[in-house]
Design an enzyme around this catalytic site. Structure first.
Site, PDB file in Angstrom:
ATOM      1  CG  ASP A  70      -1.775   1.114   1.286  1.00 59.64           C
ATOM      2  OD1 ASP A  70      -2.336   1.558   0.393  1.00 59.64           O
ATOM      3  OD2 ASP A  70      -1.619   1.745   2.487  1.00 59.64           O
ATOM      4  CG  ASP A  83      -1.872   7.376   0.627  1.00 58.60           C
ATOM      5  OD1 ASP A  83      -1.313   8.733   0.424  1.00 58.60           O
ATOM      6  OD2 ASP A  83      -2.606   7.060  -0.632  1.00 58.60           O
TER       7      ASP A  83
END
Length: 289
Positions: free
Chosen positions: A85, A87
């Site tokens: 991922d 953020d």
């Protein structure tokens, strides 16, 4: 309490591990050897053999130690794909929140982001809501966020280099935006990226997202598809994330890792890294000499 010792090794990591705590943990786990592992800004040790999982987990939680029980066949050179991922995982910020700050509405947008990451509201609807609030913002604000605020999480480059050293591919899969994922791909040598495209007209954000939204389902589809292509006969697929939107992706990984994650994510993954940087992930694998 008598430790039940198995064939696994115990990896324990933290910025600082006092010697008395390490010895107490070894006794609790029934380990007969303690080996220091090479690290940069933290301390890491391998205790072997190790058992007594529940007691070890309780001790590590109380002592603020990251830990992992590692089976003997969990070798780094078996990793074929690491899906990460963006953020608050590969990078330290939530890009949409920092973009919103350019309009003076960071608090409002960040509250929606936090609720979505805890799994309290639907991600797709929350993303549409947040992007709509950015309507009219000059596209130059995105570059400002990248230049002035985007920072890699500690250990990110070392983690990527470690996966690359054994031939593993990397996938940056994000509910964020291509403006950032594509720049990180070029900068860090990431193999694949998947993220959302912000619609722009006359140099300003329209408040809409182009094409299909990259949500939890799409993330899961990508790790599943690439995993099937790359796994081979005995390969491992690794997933790394922090929010509820990552859970379906992580469920499709052989080894799932919650990085400084929400409780709902830590409860459903193979391992959790809370005290150390991303490079600590490399230590949950056996390294061939």
């Amino acid at each position: 309490m008598i430790a039940t010792v198995g064939t696994e090794t115990l990896i324990v990591q933290a910025p600082d591990i006092p010697t008395p705590s390490l010895k107490q943990l070894a006794k609790l786990a029934g380990a007969s050897s303690i080996e220091a592992l090479p690290t940069t800004d933290t301390q890491a040790f391998r205790l072997a053999p190790a058992g007594n999982r529940a007691a070890v987990a309780a001790f590590c939680a109380e002592s603020l130690l990251d830990f992992a029980f590692v089976p003997p066949d969990q070798r780094l050179d078996r990793v074929r794909l690491a899906a990460i991922d963006m953020d608050s995982t590969l990078i330290t910020i939530e890009c949409v929140d920092e973009i919103a700050d350019m309009l003076g509405i960071k608090r409002e947008v960040a509250a929606i982001t936090e609720s979505a990451m805890r799994g309290e509201i639907d991600f797709r609807q929350s993303l549409k809501q947040r992007v709509r609030l950015l309507t009219g913002l000059d596209v130059s604000a995105l570059q400002r966020v990248y230049d002035e605020r985007l920072r890699l999480s500690p250990g990110a480059e070392r983690m990527l280099a470690g996966f690359r050293s054994v031939g593993a591919k990397t996938l940056l899969v994000s509910g964020g935006f291509t403006f950032f994922t594509e720049r990180l791909k070029a900068r860090l040598g990431i193999d694949y990226t998947v993220s959302n495209i912000l619609e722009i007209a006359d140099g300003k954000l329209t408040g809409r997202i182009q094409e299909n939204i990259v949500d939890a389902t799409v993330k899961a589809e990508w790790i599943r598809r690439l995993g099937n292509e790359l796994r081979g006969s005995d390969g491992l697929i690794v997933g790394i994330g922090d929010g509820a939107n990552d859970l379906p992706m992580l469920a499709n990984a052989d080894i799932s890792i919650a990085y400084r994650a929400k409780p709902i994510v830590r409860a459903r993954t193979t391992y959790a890294i809370d005290q150390c940087g991303l490079d600590a992930i490399l230590n949950v694998f056996i390294h061939n000499p």
